[in-house]
Write a protein that holds these residues in place. Structure first.
Motif, PDB file in Angstrom:
ATOM      1  N   PHE A   1     -12.125   5.589   3.377  1.00 48.47           N
ATOM      2  CA  PHE A   1     -10.645   5.246   2.955  1.00 48.47           C
ATOM      3  C   PHE A   1     -10.522   3.835   3.710  1.00 48.47           C
ATOM      4  CE2 PHE A   1     -11.011   9.832   2.931  1.00 48.47           C
ATOM      5  CZ  PHE A   1     -10.772   9.867   1.535  1.00 48.47           C
TER       6      PHE A   1
ATOM      7  N   ASP B   1      -6.289   2.588  -0.143  1.00 50.07           N
ATOM      8  CA  ASP B   1      -6.068   4.244  -0.606  1.00 50.07           C
ATOM      9  C   ASP B   1      -4.592   4.571  -0.070  1.00 50.07           C
ATOM     10  OD1 ASP B   1      -8.793   4.792  -1.756  1.00 50.07           O
ATOM     11  OD2 ASP B   1      -9.305   4.126   0.333  1.00 50.07           O
TER      12      ASP B   1
ATOM     13  N   LYS C   1      -0.040   5.678  -3.745  1.00 54.19           N
ATOM     14  CA  LYS C   1      -0.927   5.758  -2.692  1.00 54.19           C
ATOM     15  C   LYS C   1      -0.500   6.936  -1.781  1.00 54.19           C
ATOM     16  CE  LYS C   1      -2.368   0.863  -2.688  1.00 54.19           C
ATOM     17  NZ  LYS C   1      -3.473   1.085  -3.777  1.00 54.19           N
ATOM     18  N   HIS C   2      -1.435   7.307  -0.912  1.00 52.28           N
ATOM     19  CA  HIS C   2      -1.173   8.275   0.189  1.00 52.28           C
ATOM     20  C   HIS C   2      -0.297   7.815   1.359  1.00 52.28           C
ATOM     21  CE1 HIS C   2      -4.222  10.765  -1.679  1.00 52.28           C
ATOM     22  NE2 HIS C   2      -5.121   9.842  -1.428  1.00 52.28           N
TER      23      HIS C   2
ATOM     24  N   ILE D   1      -5.984  14.186   2.694  1.00 50.65           N
ATOM     25  CA  ILE D   1      -6.493  13.291   1.600  1.00 50.65           C
ATOM     26  C   ILE D   1      -7.647  13.875   0.727  1.00 50.65           C
ATOM     27  CG2 ILE D   1      -7.406  10.879   0.803  1.00 50.65           C
ATOM     28  CD1 ILE D   1      -5.278  10.030   3.131  1.00 50.65           C
TER      29      ILE D   1
END
Length: 399
Positions: free
Chosen positions: A31, A99, A122-123, A352
């Motif tokens: 990521f 990400d 997004k996270h 995630i």
């Protein structure tokens, strides 16, 4: 991934051909994250992300150009690729190659940053405190109520070794029986310098009991297993910043306080703060119907060789008692907040990937701030603060 980084940092392997590398093979991150806010805590998140290894930092954005440029220079000296500097918050949030977002801007900016960040999908790892006021926290809560990405609050103290051990004994093993009272303490040096010195003013930080002490109120809330009903606090600016002035304003944050919290289930909690002590010392004591836990962390700048963590659980005839020194591997424990930030990141990446780990939730972030705001209000008004009334006032302010 951490073992891989450890081997690379501690053993020479350049003589090996690529096909001869297995232990020394550099794994590729899965990521990419961007860091919003390139100050001291932003740098810690960068270091820990790179150490944990399953994600890499792609770029940073900061309104303060000098902070961003310094971070870029430091990063590129340490790691083997270029760090991207974004020209705007929108660029950093909407970069399609990224990400996740790690938000480390000053406390009072979190709501405005989140308004943009959530649009990216997004996270998100949002540093503590979520915001400086309850209305702002409620607004953030509304922004992410249906959020599909991982949304995590940066209350990483619960992942420090001393508290990880205590929470395991109290919540999972139930070693203390029913928790009855909780006592927390932080004795430390004053607030460190920040860009524009925002942490010296309550209007920007939320006050010391929100900015710094939300960590301890989070721990208290989790151990209590209940919601607070009232808060009483006494505190003042006793020693620090007596001659401090920035842009014509004097500091107004407290540097000492005593806070008492009562919970719906009858648990009593107290917190003792001193920010003019020559050390970093924190302690938690929990007393239950079947025993007592005391755990602490101490860095006092002395040349002694004693351990800087301690844990003890005494249960008498009810079970096993023990005394120990909780710790993580040195590479982790030295990476920031005694390893708490590392595990915060590890669990962020785990979540995630769909491997659920227990981390600070939106609601837990809210309650850590509710207690802090109530304590600040109690000091100002010299009164016991009823939490239900405080929340109703805050909701009316939002409406």
């Amino acid at each position: 991934m951490t073992n891989n980084n450890y081997f690379q940092q501690n053993f020479y392997s350049e003589y090996l051909k690529p096909e001869d590398k297995y232990v020394f093979l550099k794994a590729q991150p899965e990521f990419k994250f961007n860091v919003i806010g390139a100050g001291m805590i932003g740098m810690e998140h960068i270091r820990v992300t790179m150490l944990e290894g399953r994600a890499a930092i792609n770029g940073v954005y900061d309104l303060d150009q000098s902070s961003a440029e310094w971070t870029k220079e430091a990063f590129e000296k340490e790691y083997d690729y270029e760090l991207h500097l974004y020209n705007s918050l929108e660029e950093a949030c909407f970069d399609p190659s990224v990400d996740g977002l790690i938000i480390c801007t000053p406390n009072y900016t979190h709501l405005e940053v989140m308004k943009t960040a959530v649009q990216s999908g997004k996270h998100i790892l949002l540093e503590k405190p979520m915001a400086t006021t309850i209305p702002d926290v409620l607004a953030i809560q509304d922004l992410v109520k249906d959020y599909e990405g991982v949304f995590q609050i940066g209350l990483q103290y619960r992942h420090k070794p001393i508290y990880d051990e205590a929470l395991h004994e109290v919540l999972h093993k139930k070693s203390l029986g029913e928790v009855k009272n909780i006592s927390l303490m932080e004795h430390r040096v004053p607030f460190l310098d920040k860009v524009d010195q925002w942490n010296k003013f309550s209007k920007f930080s939320g006050g010391t009991l929100v900015e710094k002490c939300c960590h301890y109120f989070d721990l208290m809330n989790v151990v209590a297993g209940s919601k607070p009903v009232s808060v009483y606090a006494s505190g003042s600016l006793a020693v620090n910043y007596q001659d401090f002035e920035y842009e014509g304003e004097s500091s107004d944050v407290v540097d000492q306080a005593f806070v008492t919290v009562e919970y719906e289930n009858g648990v009593k909690g107290n917190f003792n703060l001193c920010m003019f002590a020559p050390m970093f010392y924190e302690e938690m004591t929990v007393c239950g119907s079947k025993g007592r836990i005391k755990t602490y962390e101490n860095d006092d700048f002395l040349p002694s060789s004693r351990a800087n963590t301690h844990f003890e659980i005494l249960t008498g005839e009810n079970g096993t008692s023990k005394i120990s020194t909780p710790m993580y591997p040195a590479i982790i424990q030295n990476s920031g907040h005694h390893g708490g930030t590392y595990y915060e990141h590890k669990y962020f990446v785990d979540n995630i990937k769909g491997d659920y780990k227990d981390t600070a939730t939106l609601e837990e972030g809210l309650w850590s701030i509710v207690v802090g705001v109530a304590a600040e209000e109690s000091i100002k008004n010299k009164a016991v603060i009823n939490i239900e009334e405080l929340l109703n006032q805050s909701k009316q302010a939002v409406e």
